[in-house]
Design a protein around this motif. Structure first.
Motif, mmCIF file in Angstrom:
data_model
loop_
_atom_site.group_PDB
_atom_site.id
_atom_site.type_symbol
_atom_site.label_atom_id
_atom_site.label_comp_id
_atom_site.label_asym_id
_atom_site.label_seq_id
_atom_site.Cartn_x
_atom_site.Cartn_y
_atom_site.Cartn_z
ATOM 1 N N GLY A 107 0.781 -1.218 0.000
ATOM 2 C CA GLY A 107 0.000 0.000 0.000
ATOM 3 C C GLY A 107 0.815 1.271 0.000
ATOM 4 N N LYS A 108 2.131 1.146 -0.089
ATOM 5 C CA LYS A 108 2.990 2.322 -0.065
ATOM 6 C C LYS A 108 3.819 2.412 -1.334
ATOM 7 C CE LYS A 108 3.395 2.761 4.939
ATOM 8 N NZ LYS A 108 4.334 2.955 6.084
ATOM 9 N N GLN A 109 4.344 3.606 -1.583
ATOM 10 C CA GLN A 109 5.197 3.800 -2.741
ATOM 11 C C GLN A 109 6.599 3.251 -2.468
ATOM 12 O OE1 GLN A 109 5.049 8.041 -3.641
ATOM 13 N NE2 GLN A 109 3.443 7.689 -5.148
ATOM 14 N N ARG A 110 7.283 2.900 -3.533
ATOM 15 C CA ARG A 110 8.665 2.458 -3.401
ATOM 16 C C ARG A 110 9.507 3.650 -2.940
ATOM 17 N NH1 ARG A 110 11.219 -1.192 -8.120
ATOM 18 N NH2 ARG A 110 9.231 -2.228 -7.649
ATOM 19 N N GLU A 111 10.397 3.382 -1.993
ATOM 20 C CA GLU A 111 11.226 4.456 -1.443
ATOM 21 C C GLU A 111 12.696 4.054 -1.405
ATOM 22 O OE1 GLU A 111 10.204 5.292 2.623
ATOM 23 O OE2 GLU A 111 10.632 3.255 3.302
ATOM 24 N N LEU A 112 13.562 5.037 -1.503
ATOM 25 C CA LEU A 112 14.983 4.788 -1.404
ATOM 26 C C LEU A 112 15.349 4.429 0.032
ATOM 27 C CD1 LEU A 112 17.900 4.932 -2.573
ATOM 28 C CD2 LEU A 112 17.908 7.329 -1.828
ATOM 29 N N VAL A 113 16.130 3.384 0.194
ATOM 30 C CA VAL A 113 16.641 2.998 1.504
ATOM 31 C C VAL A 113 18.094 3.488 1.650
ATOM 32 C CG1 VAL A 113 17.206 1.083 3.038
ATOM 33 C CG2 VAL A 113 15.163 0.973 1.597
ATOM 34 N N ALA A 114 18.921 3.126 0.683
ATOM 35 C CA ALA A 114 20.329 3.517 0.731
ATOM 36 C C ALA A 114 20.912 3.412 -0.660
ATOM 37 C CB ALA A 114 21.115 2.621 1.692
ATOM 38 N N ALA A 115 21.908 4.241 -0.918
ATOM 39 C CA ALA A 115 22.576 4.221 -2.208
ATOM 40 C C ALA A 115 24.063 4.494 -2.006
ATOM 41 C CB ALA A 115 21.973 5.253 -3.154
ATOM 42 N N ILE A 116 24.853 3.994 -2.949
ATOM 43 C CA ILE A 116 26.305 4.198 -2.888
ATOM 44 C C ILE A 116 26.804 4.495 -4.286
ATOM 45 C CG2 ILE A 116 26.736 1.704 -3.071
ATOM 46 C CD1 ILE A 116 29.188 2.179 -1.209
ATOM 47 N N SER A 117 27.656 5.481 -4.390
ATOM 48 C CA SER A 117 28.175 5.891 -5.688
ATOM 49 C C SER A 117 29.269 4.925 -6.148
ATOM 50 C CB SER A 117 28.744 7.299 -5.579
ATOM 51 O OG SER A 117 29.926 7.286 -4.791
ATOM 52 N N SER A 118 29.802 5.194 -7.315
ATOM 53 C CA SER A 118 30.893 4.375 -7.832
ATOM 54 C C SER A 118 32.138 4.511 -6.953
ATOM 55 C CB SER A 118 31.224 4.759 -9.273
ATOM 56 O OG SER A 118 31.539 6.143 -9.356
ATOM 57 N N ARG A 144 21.296 2.376 11.523
ATOM 58 C CA ARG A 144 20.911 0.954 11.646
ATOM 59 C C ARG A 144 21.339 0.147 10.433
ATOM 60 N NH1 ARG A 144 15.714 -0.455 11.730
ATOM 61 N NH2 ARG A 144 14.982 1.339 10.498
ATOM 62 N N PHE A 145 21.277 0.752 9.244
ATOM 63 C CA PHE A 145 21.616 0.053 7.999
ATOM 64 C C PHE A 145 22.943 0.582 7.470
ATOM 65 C CE2 PHE A 145 17.006 -0.979 6.447
ATOM 66 C CZ PHE A 145 16.737 -1.561 7.667
ATOM 67 N N THR A 146 23.687 -0.311 6.811
ATOM 68 C CA THR A 146 24.939 0.069 6.174
ATOM 69 C C THR A 146 24.997 -0.520 4.775
ATOM 70 O OG1 THR A 146 26.101 0.108 8.311
ATOM 71 C CG2 THR A 146 27.452 0.029 6.318
ATOM 72 N N ILE A 147 25.228 0.338 3.808
ATOM 73 C CA ILE A 147 25.376 -0.121 2.426
ATOM 74 C C ILE A 147 26.865 -0.173 2.090
ATOM 75 C CG2 ILE A 147 25.170 2.200 1.411
ATOM 76 C CD1 ILE A 147 23.624 0.869 -0.919
ATOM 77 N N SER A 148 27.237 -1.192 1.361
ATOM 78 C CA SER A 148 28.625 -1.317 0.919
ATOM 79 C C SER A 148 28.646 -1.941 -0.468
ATOM 80 C CB SER A 148 29.439 -2.160 1.903
ATOM 81 O OG SER A 148 28.913 -3.466 2.016
ATOM 82 N N ARG A 149 29.802 -1.876 -1.082
ATOM 83 C CA ARG A 149 29.893 -2.281 -2.487
ATOM 84 C C ARG A 149 31.249 -2.926 -2.741
ATOM 85 N NH1 ARG A 149 28.601 2.072 -7.314
ATOM 86 N NH2 ARG A 149 29.412 0.861 -9.064
ATOM 87 N N ASP A 150 31.247 -4.045 -3.424
ATOM 88 C CA ASP A 150 32.477 -4.721 -3.844
ATOM 89 C C ASP A 150 32.509 -4.671 -5.363
ATOM 90 O OD1 ASP A 150 34.497 -6.489 -4.570
ATOM 91 O OD2 ASP A 150 34.120 -7.825 -2.888
ATOM 92 N N ASN A 151 33.248 -3.737 -5.906
ATOM 93 C CA ASN A 151 33.256 -3.550 -7.358
ATOM 94 C C ASN A 151 33.881 -4.742 -8.081
ATOM 95 O OD1 ASN A 151 32.012 -1.004 -7.351
ATOM 96 N ND2 ASN A 151 33.958 -0.007 -6.869
ATOM 97 N N ALA A 152 34.821 -5.423 -7.444
ATOM 98 C CA ALA A 152 35.450 -6.589 -8.073
ATOM 99 C C ALA A 152 34.439 -7.712 -8.268
ATOM 100 C CB ALA A 152 36.621 -7.065 -7.234
ATOM 101 N N LYS A 153 33.443 -7.772 -7.384
ATOM 102 C CA LYS A 153 32.418 -8.819 -7.471
ATOM 103 C C LYS A 153 31.111 -8.281 -8.050
ATOM 104 C CE LYS A 153 34.176 -11.466 -3.530
ATOM 105 N NZ LYS A 153 33.847 -12.029 -2.187
ATOM 106 N N ASN A 154 31.092 -7.015 -8.405
ATOM 107 C CA ASN A 154 29.868 -6.388 -8.934
ATOM 108 C C ASN A 154 28.686 -6.610 -7.987
ATOM 109 O OD1 ASN A 154 31.075 -5.459 -11.409
ATOM 110 N ND2 ASN A 154 31.023 -7.585 -12.131
ATOM 111 N N THR A 155 28.957 -6.478 -6.711
ATOM 112 C CA THR A 155 27.950 -6.802 -5.699
ATOM 113 C C THR A 155 27.782 -5.629 -4.733
ATOM 114 O OG1 THR A 155 28.448 -9.161 -5.838
ATOM 115 C CG2 THR A 155 27.355 -8.392 -3.832
#
Length: 119
Positions: free
Chosen positions: A42-53, A66-77
């Protein structure tokens, strides 16, 4: 074209933790930002977290600390570590990637993974 596969959702009690993962394939060299969105019933999609290149991150106020976003560019994950979960975090979580194109961004979406937090 970028394809995204998510994993890690599930049912957890309030105060618990979950870790979401999203692996990209295809034209991954073109990816700029990666992130997570969520949509509750019943709700709109909302941004939780984002990480740049690079390492710049952006969080919704409701998940900061509470939340932490991270990125492994070698694994494209991209990962989303979710701690101190609350019932209001219950939603389908979608992985997102953005590729810069002339005049804007090209979005790709994962299939979504359900996160349910019981009180």
């Amino acid at each position: 074209q970028v394809q995204l596969v998510e994993s890690g959702g599930g049912l957890v009690q309030a105060g618990g933790s979950l870790r979401l993962s999203c692996t990209a394939s295809g034209s991954t060299f073109k990816i700029d930002a990666m992130g997570w969105y969520r949509q509750a019933p019943g709700k709109q999609r909302e941004l939780v977290a984002a990480i740049s290149s690079g390492t710049n991150t952006n969080y919704a106020d409701s998940v900061k600390g509470r939340f932490t976003i991270s990125r492994d560019n070698a694994k494209n994950t991209v990962y989303l570590q979710m701690n101190s979960l609350k019932p209001e975090d219950t939603a389908v979580y979608y992985c997102n990637t953005k590729v810069g194109v002339l005049g804007g961004w090209l979005d790709s979406w994962g299939q979504g993974t359900q996160v349910a937090v019981s009180s």
